[in-house]
Design a protein around this motif. Sequence first.
Motif, short mmCIF file in Angstrom:
data_model
loop_
_atom_site.label_atom_id
_atom_site.label_comp_id
_atom_site.label_asym_id
_atom_site.label_seq_id
_atom_site.Cartn_x
_atom_site.Cartn_y
_atom_site.Cartn_z
N VAL A 1 43.12 49.18 65.63
CA VAL A 1 42.87 50.27 66.57
C VAL A 1 41.76 51.04 66.10
O VAL A 1 41.52 51.50 65.03
N LEU A 2 40.74 51.23 67.12
CA LEU A 2 39.49 51.73 66.93
C LEU A 2 39.60 53.45 67.50
O LEU A 2 40.01 53.59 68.89
N ILE A 3 39.34 54.32 66.71
CA ILE A 3 39.13 55.69 67.45
C ILE A 3 37.89 56.17 67.07
O ILE A 3 37.23 56.45 66.03
N ASP A 4 37.29 56.78 68.22
CA ASP A 4 35.88 57.06 68.25
C ASP A 4 35.99 58.83 68.39
O ASP A 4 36.44 59.04 69.58
N LEU B 1 46.56 60.82 65.31
CA LEU B 1 45.17 61.20 64.93
C LEU B 1 44.55 62.06 66.19
O LEU B 1 44.00 63.00 66.04
N ALA B 2 44.62 61.16 67.06
CA ALA B 2 44.23 61.88 68.52
C ALA B 2 44.51 63.10 68.93
O ALA B 2 43.89 64.06 69.24
N ILE C 1 39.71 66.77 58.99
CA ILE C 1 40.76 66.65 59.79
C ILE C 1 41.31 65.16 59.81
O ILE C 1 42.35 64.82 59.88
N VAL C 2 40.26 64.09 59.96
CA VAL C 2 40.67 62.67 60.21
C VAL C 2 41.56 62.17 58.88
O VAL C 2 42.53 61.69 58.69
N LEU C 3 41.01 62.72 57.59
CA LEU C 3 41.54 62.08 56.24
C LEU C 3 43.00 63.04 55.97
O LEU C 3 43.73 62.34 55.59
N GLN C 4 43.03 64.17 56.59
CA GLN C 4 44.29 64.86 56.28
C GLN C 4 45.46 64.17 57.27
O GLN C 4 46.47 63.99 56.88
#
Length: 111
Positions: free
Chosen positions: A73-76, A50-51, A4-7
């Motif tokens: 930007v950091l996304i956990d 992405l979120a 999902i993240v890479l797409q």
Amino acid sequence: MLEIVLQSLDDDQAQDVISIPLAGKSSIADHIVIASGRSSRQVAAIAQKLAERVKGAMGRNVRIEGLPVADWVLIDAGDVVVHIFRPEVRSFYNLERMWGFTDAPLAAGEA
């Protein structure tokens, strides 16, 4: 989650996307993904989309840090931690090299 993240990053034209597997290196996540945006505005837009996509696909919110300035930007997202940088900031911090990703270029001033 990684797919999902890479797409999402691909859909939003993130640049120089690298996925670093963390198995055996850290317990914080399974993967770190590092990408660049051309400007602070693009970095912020990539992170927000992405979120939204993670929430839509997985039904859970992600934690986001650094969105107001959007240099880094950091996304956990739980199993995947995503760092999105402006190119200059990315080369300064050089996270790829810190995590032992040997193909990463040297940061400016290193030899």
